[in-house]
Design a protein around this motif. Sequence first.
Motif, PDB file in Angstrom:
ATOM      1  N   LEU A 199     -75.720 -30.144  17.167  1.00 34.91           N
ATOM      2  CA  LEU A 199     -76.271 -29.263  16.133  1.00 34.91           C
ATOM      3  C   LEU A 199     -75.972 -27.807  16.460  1.00 34.91           C
ATOM      4  CD1 LEU A 199     -78.202 -29.482  13.558  1.00 34.91           C
ATOM      5  CD2 LEU A 199     -80.023 -28.830  15.107  1.00 34.91           C
ATOM      6  N   ALA A 208     -79.232 -25.368   9.756  1.00 29.11           N
ATOM      7  CA  ALA A 208     -79.610 -26.003  11.028  1.00 29.11           C
ATOM      8  C   ALA A 208     -81.122 -26.224  11.099  1.00 29.11           C
ATOM      9  CB  ALA A 208     -79.137 -25.141  12.203  1.00 29.11           C
ATOM     10  N   VAL A 209     -81.863 -25.220  10.640  1.00 29.69           N
ATOM     11  CA  VAL A 209     -83.325 -25.372  10.642  1.00 29.69           C
ATOM     12  C   VAL A 209     -83.725 -26.581   9.801  1.00 29.69           C
ATOM     13  CG1 VAL A 209     -85.482 -24.358   9.794  1.00 29.69           C
ATOM     14  CG2 VAL A 209     -83.872 -22.966  11.117  1.00 29.69           C
ATOM     15  N   LEU A 253     -82.910 -29.760  11.701  1.00 24.59           N
ATOM     16  CA  LEU A 253     -83.812 -29.922  12.835  1.00 24.59           C
ATOM     17  C   LEU A 253     -85.120 -30.566  12.416  1.00 24.59           C
ATOM     18  CD1 LEU A 253     -83.515 -29.182  15.758  1.00 24.59           C
ATOM     19  CD2 LEU A 253     -84.761 -27.063  15.309  1.00 24.59           C
ATOM     20  N   ARG A 254     -85.578 -30.124  11.262  1.00 24.78           N
ATOM     21  CA  ARG A 254     -86.869 -30.624  10.797  1.00 24.78           C
ATOM     22  C   ARG A 254     -86.850 -32.134  10.559  1.00 24.78           C
ATOM     23  NH1 ARG A 254     -89.212 -26.466   6.839  1.00 24.78           N
ATOM     24  NH2 ARG A 254     -89.185 -25.326   8.817  1.00 24.78           N
ATOM     25  N   THR A 284     -90.112 -20.677  10.757  1.00 22.55           N
ATOM     26  CA  THR A 284     -88.736 -20.681  10.317  1.00 22.55           C
ATOM     27  C   THR A 284     -88.003 -19.486  10.924  1.00 22.55           C
ATOM     28  OG1 THR A 284     -89.628 -21.552   8.271  1.00 22.55           O
ATOM     29  CG2 THR A 284     -87.309 -20.925   8.263  1.00 22.55           C
ATOM     30  N   LEU A 322     -87.070 -20.056  14.450  1.00 24.31           N
ATOM     31  CA  LEU A 322     -85.997 -21.053  14.522  1.00 24.31           C
ATOM     32  C   LEU A 322     -84.663 -20.426  14.123  1.00 24.31           C
ATOM     33  CD1 LEU A 322     -87.386 -24.403  13.156  1.00 24.31           C
ATOM     34  CD2 LEU A 322     -86.210 -24.011  15.320  1.00 24.31           C
ATOM     35  N   LYS A 323     -84.698 -19.691  13.013  1.00 24.87           N
ATOM     36  CA  LYS A 323     -83.468 -19.031  12.559  1.00 24.87           C
ATOM     37  C   LYS A 323     -82.908 -18.129  13.627  1.00 24.87           C
ATOM     38  CE  LYS A 323     -84.013 -18.675   7.559  1.00 24.87           C
ATOM     39  NZ  LYS A 323     -84.347 -17.681   6.530  1.00 24.87           N
ATOM     40  N   PHE A 381     -81.002 -20.110  16.139  1.00 18.67           N
ATOM     41  CA  PHE A 381     -79.672 -20.495  15.686  1.00 18.67           C
ATOM     42  C   PHE A 381     -78.747 -19.280  15.589  1.00 18.67           C
ATOM     43  CE2 PHE A 381     -81.985 -24.260  14.148  1.00 18.67           C
ATOM     44  CZ  PHE A 381     -81.203 -25.208  14.762  1.00 18.67           C
ATOM     45  N   LEU A 407     -85.617 -24.929  22.556  1.00 20.08           N
ATOM     46  CA  LEU A 407     -86.219 -25.713  21.488  1.00 20.08           C
ATOM     47  C   LEU A 407     -87.338 -26.601  22.025  1.00 20.08           C
ATOM     48  CD1 LEU A 407     -85.591 -25.881  18.534  1.00 20.08           C
ATOM     49  CD2 LEU A 407     -84.187 -27.878  18.968  1.00 20.08           C
ATOM     50  N   LEU A 412     -92.579 -25.805  14.560  1.00 17.14           N
ATOM     51  CA  LEU A 412     -91.509 -26.647  14.010  1.00 17.14           C
ATOM     52  C   LEU A 412     -91.833 -27.172  12.627  1.00 17.14           C
ATOM     53  CD1 LEU A 412     -90.552 -28.704  17.148  1.00 17.14           C
ATOM     54  CD2 LEU A 412     -89.198 -26.944  16.032  1.00 17.14           C
TER      55      LEU A 412
END
Lengths: 249, 249, 249, 249, 249, 249, 249, 249
Positions: B9, B23-24, B27-28, F3, F6-7, F10, F27, F35
């Motif tokens: 990923l 990607a988020v 991931l979920r 989010t 997380l963003k 990435f 992660l 998450l």
Amino acid sequence: MDTASLKKLFADVKRGKLSPDQAVQHLRHLPFEDLGFANVDHHRALRVGMPEIIFGPGKAPQQLAEIFMRLAKHGHNVLATRVSGEQVRAVRRKFRKAEYHELARAITLTRDPTIHGKGKIIVVSAGTSDIPVAEEAVVTAQIMGNEVQHLYDVGVAGIHRLLARRDVLTKARVIIVCAGMEGALPSVVGGLVGVPVIAVPTSVGYGASYQGIAALLGMLNSCASNVTVVNIDNGFGAGYVASIINRLE
Amino acid sequence: MDTASLKKLFADVKRGKLSPDQAVQHLRHLPFEDLGFANVDHHRALRVGMPEIIFGPGKAPQQLAEIFMRLAKHGHNVLATRVSGEQVRAVRRKFRKAEYHELARAITLTRDPTIHGKGKIIVVSAGTSDIPVAEEAVVTAQIMGNEVQHLYDVGVAGIHRLLARRDVLTKARVIIVCAGMEGALPSVVGGLVGVPVIAVPTSVGYGASYQGIAALLGMLNSCASNVTVVNIDNGFGAGYVASIINRLE
Amino acid sequence: MDTASLKKLFADVKRGKLSPDQAVQHLRHLPFEDLGFANVDHHRALRVGMPEIIFGPGKAPQQLAEIFMRLAKHGHNVLATRVSGEQVRAVRRKFRKAEYHELARAITLTRDPTIHGKGKIIVVSAGTSDIPVAEEAVVTAQIMGNEVQHLYDVGVAGIHRLLARRDVLTKARVIIVCAGMEGALPSVVGGLVGVPVIAVPTSVGYGASYQGIAALLGMLNSCASNVTVVNIDNGFGAGYVASIINRLE
Amino acid sequence: MDTASLKKLFADVKRGKLSPDQAVQHLRHLPFEDLGFANVDHHRALRVGMPEIIFGPGKAPQQLAEIFMRLAKHGHNVLATRVSGEQVRAVRRKFRKAEYHELARAITLTRDPTIHGKGKIIVVSAGTSDIPVAEEAVVTAQIMGNEVQHLYDVGVAGIHRLLARRDVLTKARVIIVCAGMEGALPSVVGGLVGVPVIAVPTSVGYGASYQGIAALLGMLNSCASNVTVVNIDNGFGAGYVASIINRLE
Amino acid sequence: MDTASLKKLFADVKRGKLSPDQAVQHLRHLPFEDLGFANVDHHRALRVGMPEIIFGPGKAPQQLAEIFMRLAKHGHNVLATRVSGEQVRAVRRKFRKAEYHELARAITLTRDPTIHGKGKIIVVSAGTSDIPVAEEAVVTAQIMGNEVQHLYDVGVAGIHRLLARRDVLTKARVIIVCAGMEGALPSVVGGLVGVPVIAVPTSVGYGASYQGIAALLGMLNSCASNVTVVNIDNGFGAGYVASIINRLE
Amino acid sequence: MDTASLKKLFADVKRGKLSPDQAVQHLRHLPFEDLGFANVDHHRALRVGMPEIIFGPGKAPQQLAEIFMRLAKHGHNVLATRVSGEQVRAVRRKFRKAEYHELARAITLTRDPTIHGKGKIIVVSAGTSDIPVAEEAVVTAQIMGNEVQHLYDVGVAGIHRLLARRDVLTKARVIIVCAGMEGALPSVVGGLVGVPVIAVPTSVGYGASYQGIAALLGMLNSCASNVTVVNIDNGFGAGYVASIINRLE
Amino acid sequence: MDTASLKKLFADVKRGKLSPDQAVQHLRHLPFEDLGFANVDHHRALRVGMPEIIFGPGKAPQQLAEIFMRLAKHGHNVLATRVSGEQVRAVRRKFRKAEYHELARAITLTRDPTIHGKGKIIVVSAGTSDIPVAEEAVVTAQIMGNEVQHLYDVGVAGIHRLLARRDVLTKARVIIVCAGMEGALPSVVGGLVGVPVIAVPTSVGYGASYQGIAALLGMLNSCASNVTVVNIDNGFGAGYVASIINRLE
Amino acid sequence: MDTASLKKLFADVKRGKLSPDQAVQHLRHLPFEDLGFANVDHHRALRVGMPEIIFGPGKAPQQLAEIFMRLAKHGHNVLATRVSGEQVRAVRRKFRKAEYHELARAITLTRDPTIHGKGKIIVVSAGTSDIPVAEEAVVTAQIMGNEVQHLYDVGVAGIHRLLARRDVLTKARVIIVCAGMEGALPSVVGGLVGVPVIAVPTSVGYGASYQGIAALLGMLNSCASNVTVVNIDNGFGAGYVASIINRLE
């Protein structure tokens, strides 16, 4: 003093005041505690760090305060559980430094702040109503010389709340889990960790919770093998046994 | 492999095949165990020294033998509890070295004889009829890498039998006490020692013993504070939790 | 008509138609309701030393005081159990000499200080909270003409306290043991002596003690064969039956 | 031999081989039974007339026969309760004179026919189905050296059957009453006599009798004050405690 | 009025206003009570002599008084059970003639003194504490038009008290027996008579009486076949069903 | 914000600040709720129309009022159940528009009057004493956006009352039935309809109703297959689950 | 000796010393055990139409057959309940005319076909599994001289089945209702009629029916006031008491 | 035919053969089901898709096979639950196409494969031993026309197993959760979803699981508000009610 009377017995034999046969007869009639039981208890007290705990209910305020004072004189930490407002006032009149833990309904007097525990004890509660029982466990474990951390309101119907705090759980050497209603939390916590989990059913709930029976049965039937159980609402017992485990070297 | 899919990923993001936003979203939807839970479990297995135990009842002999074989292949010790004669034969056809413990109704295969326990676990029983449950605890604790000693038939109605063996009790780091009928023995043992006592009510008795309820209630109400309780006849659970406590460093 | 047949019987004796011996035979065969229950009861009363006991709850203070007075007039000792403060005051207004036993919540009036018991009754309690029930047994046994000694706070979690007082136990002809929580004490005491042990479960405890069920079940399942059981908190009943046993010649 | 080792200890002190201090240390580590507990137990055995009773269930026929033989060798009477057909055969192969009591499901061997009881024990049963439990009480009381008489099938729904036999009841020093279903008979018997009544709830009944709970609760709540209770179907226990009471001098 | 709407339906069919098919559809949607249920209930009321009874608990005094008034207006006798002091005052402000039965905690208003019962109802109580429940049965049976006699304090532990009054029992067409504690009295009474016996367990007792469970179970397991049982403390129900039986022609 | 973090992760990978391997490590240590669990919960809130309900007991009036206010600020409807008089006053001081439902002991604040239910929910009660529980169900279902109708006092001992209102039942998409005592009503209602029936046992009754056990057991054993059960007196739970069912599209 | 006093009485009558009337008076006053109970019992037997019923379980086939024969010789109807196949064969070998009722598991021998009942007894069952219990009631009521009709499989989850047969119910003088599971049927039936309803809980069901507890509690808490209850599965008891009620003149 | 007889009644009125008054009388005596109840039931059958289910226990194999055949003739799907091997053989002799579901112990015959459910039903089990109950739910829901998916062995002591399959849960319109032992799974599942959760306690476990009581109580006390409960081991009931919910439009 036990030793004294025993020594005297042997000395009398040595000096010929008693024949061996007569000594055997005497020995048989000496009270047991004279033979060392009291010492054993004393040893246990020293090792555990607290000789006795005061259970509040049924004791007159003045009476409780006096027991408290007597225990405090030995230089040990003192803990009185399930105390009433009146009992608190009676103790605090004598001991300004005695701390009252309102949620836990407990009074403590810290004479010896030594940490005896080898690791951390984590106290978990399912709901906010379980907090008084959880706090009794916290206070007990603290006064017995442990580092304690709590994690409250992480019941199974919102499992993410618990999972989000897994890092806290992984720091524990012993975990106490207090839960009422269906009493499911110890199973979930037990499955997440490799340390002993002490489950405390609470009388929180209504209807078919039957003052903690539902939670108690749930915990006894836990599918997590690292769970053991104490009596309903027995936060003190959980804190006590967790302390004993946490001292093991 | 979890890690693999995660890495892929991130690699895809790095290579621009996926935007961070995409990607988020991905991931979920990845299964949780892909995020490391399996690893955690693996960790627990390594730390505890046994990945899983086989509960015999309800499993076909052939099925049980296969699970046994699969677990044995990982090089771990294996334990199957409450096995029937047929199940025993099915396992022993495949594993000559598997040991059958008749009293405990358990089969073990020792792959790794390492002692993990820091001290000794003592298993106590009140009467001779409690021995099968006690032996289940013994076998469990042994296969989990503990030195175990037992002390049987020392029930409270002949208290001198227990007192005469106090020296044994004082050598324990953890004690397991199995008792049916009135279930009084854990309280007495608890009062004699300063280590954790795990009480196992047994279904031994008749009439108002109600298959262990009398003993269970007695133990939950123990006046000794170092006692915790497991389910009726749950010798395995007691052996398991005693092992976990005994490994604490 | 009962009166009539009785009169005729006595007249026949007077006139020589029946010898006293024959009359006694007749009397034995007269229908129950026609005579004799009061007498029979009277016989029992004479033999037992107390015709009736007053159970306090539910009786108006004035009513209780009157019953008390009526019984006192017959020259017997009188016992009222589970009395309230108001009931006590009502009785003592009439009987200065009536003794109030605060812990036992009982009032007694000693008219006849004869000792009927052949030996000593020992009343044992596990904890301090069991003392009110134990005291009810003590007061009952005393007013029924027994020498009574008590041994309090010798619960099983500190077994040395009991063992240190074995000499007291060995002096008993009958032993009463009061215990709440796990109710284990009667088994231990029963194992130490060769006399009858009457076990009284008390409602002392919390959570899974269920107001004495845990103790009751424990006692019914006692592994000591010389133990019998009375109702929860029934100190009176234990004192009563111990007295009857202690009078046996 | 206990005495022997104790004497040796004192002799060693006397001879100067051990200082009093060293002797105290030694003493502390001698097993308790060496200090006389075994003697005490022996005393009890002599006084009670039977050292131990064999509880049949769970014992292999051969094993039971061997225990039986071992006990028989000491010259005491022997009693094995709740024996199976196979157990009976195993015992009788060794002891032609062992008597099998079919209704009571018991085996006895009478070595010492001395009567120890001061009076008569009467065993009463409510219905015919209660007879096996009643017979266990009869056999126990007989083998313990009592004169025993029974009175069967005199349940409360036909109260005249009991009343017609009042003469039997009045000859008792101790009465045992076995009843299932509503368990009312001990209350009625208790009201008719002035001696101790031992109530045995039986599991006779169906539906809401709950295998003897109804009878057990009824007996615990008896309004007759001379009633105490043993476990459900515990005819042996009733016979045992009745014997102990009946020996009181 | 039900009949009216039905007649109208048929009249409409007759007159051709509705086709038979349409009538069937209409019929299906008429409320059930319009089809005669109300009449049936009315019939029952007339036959039984009282349309409804007021259960006091949970009703505001004013509300209870109004229901009482509404029922009284129909000319029927009125009964309100388990009334509080306030409820009594509220009713008596409106109905000077309403009678308050203190022991029974009931209010009655007799509008129709007709005797409907064919024979006599006897209400028996074991102890004096059972009298409130017994009196509720008495008051219910009387207001429903029965001749009622009571026989109180004739419990089984003094069986002669009951036997001495056998003549009273033999005059009954229906017998109600109220007993707490062991609840044995209905069995004894049932065995003495050939008429239906309605057993009322009362919550009288303590400890293992469990607020009437002991008595309830005892009565359900009665060995007398002519005994049926109502709910704990349900004196009203016993009086009601006894009245219905007593009216049977 | 989850989010967001997380963003950022990435983006860091994309920009080369973190290797995929490092990202996987990161992660693994992000808290779970980051998450997306919070989002899921939020989704549920939006879908169900109410984020949380306040359970009154054990909360200080001021504390409850503040929670109430906080929830109200999000624009959702708010419901507080089992509130005391003091709690009501505390809330209403802040929210004039908060509605107090006296019978249901609940406070509601309607921010969003949208009807979410696809059909009608009918709430049925057996007796008038069951109404408080029924009303809690009504209030819950209404504040969750349902059209609700009730049908009270239609217990099975007057079955015509229910049958006469069958037309009401047939209009329901979901039915809630509240009953105490024998708890028979859900079976009868279940047999009359083809929609889901949620049974609520109430603690109404006395004696052998055991605070709702009789009703609970009755409902669990319902012979109507469309009946499911919630806890005793749990009107809220019934209203909640009925609402969820009624929203299903 | 009873015989003696009876002989004398008759001799006195013969010799003219007593008129028959006087003899009757004498008889009434003779001691209970000496005679009169038998007469009373005899009276009851004549009135009730059957002196005794044989309860099958626990009786050897031969033994049961002999009791059967003995009772049959008196010319009374005979009923044996809960008989096994072997018992049936043993009886029928002696009595070709003895009827075996397979569903009811009962044997009857009709010597006297007189109808004693004043009206009809209706026996109702909720499901088909309740029929064995219902049939035991039917057979009992028939052999005791009643006209009996049954109405089976009319449980409350299909209430129309019962309502469609209301005409049957209205013909009853006494109704017996047998139901397992939730036990709701007696309440519904009780509400439809004005005659006594005897409820028989059956052990039909599974899980939380607890072998009839759910049904039993439901019936004890019936909201219909004309319902009384007998033991679980006690079809005989219901048939017996219904017969007694049905004979009342 | 009901309609027919009603039409005839109206036709007779129309034709003057009956007066409206006479018709009213007739109407009152028509059996209820003639008035449309049968139709209503028929409607329910059509709407639910299956007229009746056969409960296997207690039915002779031949009898069950015949009922099966009769139901099959109407063109409906047929389901027989808890069938024995013999019953299976008897049915399959007649219906080659009848499917036997071994784990579920059920037989089905699919006549009508229409899908009635609006969404998917997910059946979850805690352990492998709960699968038979879960499969009964699966089979029931399938034969009632639902798409069903299962998720087995995802108990709470390994919570990651469940979390890893959250995607499955989120696809459900209704969820059934089967769990024994502590019964905690429904709470966790309930907290993860916004749809109705039907909890089925199973009798899986030992000791203090009490054949499912622990699980049952746990589920009734669930802290997740979208959980309702059915009887222990009642997989059928859960499948049935889930089907009814899933059909709601």
